[in-house]
Scaffold this active site. Sequence first.
Site, mmCIF file in Angstrom:
data_model
loop_
_atom_site.group_PDB
_atom_site.id
_atom_site.type_symbol
_atom_site.label_atom_id
_atom_site.label_comp_id
_atom_site.label_asym_id
_atom_site.label_seq_id
_atom_site.Cartn_x
_atom_site.Cartn_y
_atom_site.Cartn_z
ATOM 1 N NE ARG A 260 -11.003 -2.703 -4.674
ATOM 2 C CZ ARG A 260 -10.016 -2.778 -4.213
ATOM 3 N NH1 ARG A 260 -9.647 -2.778 -2.844
ATOM 4 N NH2 ARG A 260 -8.808 -3.100 -4.960
ATOM 5 N NE ARG B 46 -6.738 -5.972 -3.005
ATOM 6 C CZ ARG B 46 -5.531 -6.560 -2.988
ATOM 7 N NH1 ARG B 46 -5.502 -7.872 -3.007
ATOM 8 N NH2 ARG B 46 -4.563 -5.931 -2.627
ATOM 9 C CG ASP C 182 -6.372 -4.119 0.338
ATOM 10 O OD1 ASP C 182 -7.110 -2.844 -0.065
ATOM 11 O OD2 ASP C 182 -5.207 -3.906 0.259
ATOM 12 N NE ARG D 111 4.291 -0.093 3.991
ATOM 13 C CZ ARG D 111 3.181 0.044 3.379
ATOM 14 N NH1 ARG D 111 2.953 -1.062 2.174
ATOM 15 N NH2 ARG D 111 2.183 1.112 3.883
ATOM 16 C CE LYS E 90 -1.557 -4.574 -4.271
ATOM 17 N NZ LYS E 90 -1.686 -3.116 -4.144
ATOM 18 C CB SER E 91 1.551 -3.914 1.725
ATOM 19 O OG SER E 91 0.375 -3.598 1.175
ATOM 20 C CB SER F 215 -4.751 6.121 4.920
ATOM 21 O OG SER F 215 -3.675 6.140 3.846
ATOM 22 N NE ARG G 120 -6.548 4.702 -5.473
ATOM 23 C CZ ARG G 120 -5.973 3.895 -4.946
ATOM 24 N NH1 ARG G 120 -5.264 3.073 -5.798
ATOM 25 N NH2 ARG G 120 -6.007 3.357 -3.575
ATOM 26 C CD GLN H 176 -1.872 3.369 -0.360
ATOM 27 O OE1 GLN H 176 -2.556 4.297 -0.871
ATOM 28 N NE2 GLN H 176 -1.836 2.146 -1.256
HETATM 29 C C1 S3P Z 1 -1.826 -0.144 1.330
HETATM 30 C C2 S3P Z 1 -2.685 0.497 2.125
HETATM 31 C C3 S3P Z 1 -4.272 0.388 2.053
HETATM 32 C C4 S3P Z 1 -4.734 -0.652 0.887
HETATM 33 C C5 S3P Z 1 -3.633 -0.772 -0.164
HETATM 34 C C6 S3P Z 1 -2.192 -0.974 0.346
HETATM 35 C C7 S3P Z 1 -0.406 -0.206 1.831
HETATM 36 O O1 S3P Z 1 -4.711 1.676 1.430
HETATM 37 O O2 S3P Z 1 -5.951 -0.498 0.431
HETATM 38 O O3 S3P Z 1 -4.196 -1.642 -1.058
HETATM 39 O O4 S3P Z 1 0.389 -0.914 1.210
HETATM 40 O O5 S3P Z 1 -0.227 0.847 2.493
HETATM 41 P P1 S3P Z 1 -4.958 2.939 2.289
HETATM 42 O O6 S3P Z 1 -3.956 3.497 2.816
HETATM 43 O O7 S3P Z 1 -5.494 4.089 1.361
HETATM 44 O O8 S3P Z 1 -6.066 2.632 3.083
#
Ligand code: S3P
Length: 432
Positions: A345, A386, A314, A32, A27-28, A167, A123, A169
């Site tokens: 969670r 999840r 995750d 991207r 997914k990540s 993080s 969020r 993200q």
């Molecule tokens: C992710 C970063 C994580 C993760 C999310 C995907 C990403 O979040 O929990 O499911 O793809 O960069 P955080 O950056 O908020 O930790």
Amino acid sequence: MVNKFTTAHVRCATTPLRARCVLPGDKSVSIRRALVSLLDAQTVTLENYGTGADCLAALSCIDALGKHVRRDGNKVTISGEAAKTSATLDCRNSGTTARLLMGLLAGRPGSWVLTGDSSLSARPMLRVVEPLRLMGAKIELSREGTLPARIEGADLTGHEHDLSLSSAQVKSAILLAGLHARGVTRVREPLNSRDHTERLLGLRQSEDRFWSVMREMQADHTPELSGAIPGDLSSAAFWGVAALLVPDSEAVIEGVLLNPLRAGWIEVLRRAGAAIEAAVEDQSGGESVGNIVIRNGKLKPLSISADEVPTLIDEIPALSVLAATISGESVFHQVGELRVKESDRLSAIVEQITCLGAKAAVKRDDLVIHGGALRGAELDAHGDHRIAIASVIAGLAAQGTTTVSDAACADISYPSFYNELLTHLPDSLSFS
Ligand code: S3P
């Protein structure tokens, strides 16, 4: 919605799980590669693109920005220019899409509104917007610091960010904004979080652990976007944990992402005594790809240090379920960040484990689990993919029947999970 039912009924597994899987794209990495295609007009062909609703949300956003997106099964072709200078982009449930888009759009001429579903709209977004504002970004959020976000493309200037939060993200949003900024953008986080953006952009970490990016490097480095996306390492964890929950089981996962900053769950399970082989076979878009083999065996309680949390953030729902079956005390240190995921969670995990008859408590930001024999229970997924999948695999190890309401939200990351599990353990799963 791929899964059309509301409730999953899970019976304790009476036969071993023998799973051999190739998983949908990570997914990540999928999100991207799709979003980074906005940077230019090259035609990008992605194979094994993630099938979850989050990955599709990223595609619909880039489509709304003017890209041509064609999807044929798991193959996605993206072409053309992102020519639109104004749009409302619905990121649905996808935090990665929303936060990375903020970085990508902050320095482009135009005006955009980012929205999301009720979970994403609750969020925290200030964690991204504040550092972007230091670079000159013009982004307005709701009074609570949440979506909708109104972005007016602005002239950005590079900035050195020493973050207090780890993080991926936030870090990725800053680096992507840095590609449109004058001068150098640098970012460091307390602990290294997943580095997919850095790998895609070809960045190197300096000795003082800062990542640097600048506009000029776009000309020097064309990200390798096309190609096959490795299987999702977070989805693999569910198969690994399921194999450890059901006696005499084995899971073989092929062609999966093997990024060390995502593989914390493998280390934690090995320390607890699990027999796990993980071997890198190939490279794709700067990422390692390989196979994982996990065999059932007796485990000691799990212990997760604060330093490891970003590498398995995750996977905590799956690891918690496993901890609930291991006698003794498992401790997950400093996992407060779980409160602001797709659901709270931490409270969902405590509720789930308590209903299943084991003990779980949160002490400050630590999660403490006393494992034991599980009994079937009525669980709720809280709209969180999840938590849904972790609850279903917990049912495989609980005496009697476990029901999981709202289980179809597994669609967000892994729509085919239940069907695949059904082929391996047909007597353990049904839906209504
Ligand atoms: C992710 C970063 C994580 C993760 C999310 C995907 C990403 O979040 O929990 O499911 O793809 O960069 P955080 O950056 O908020 O930790």
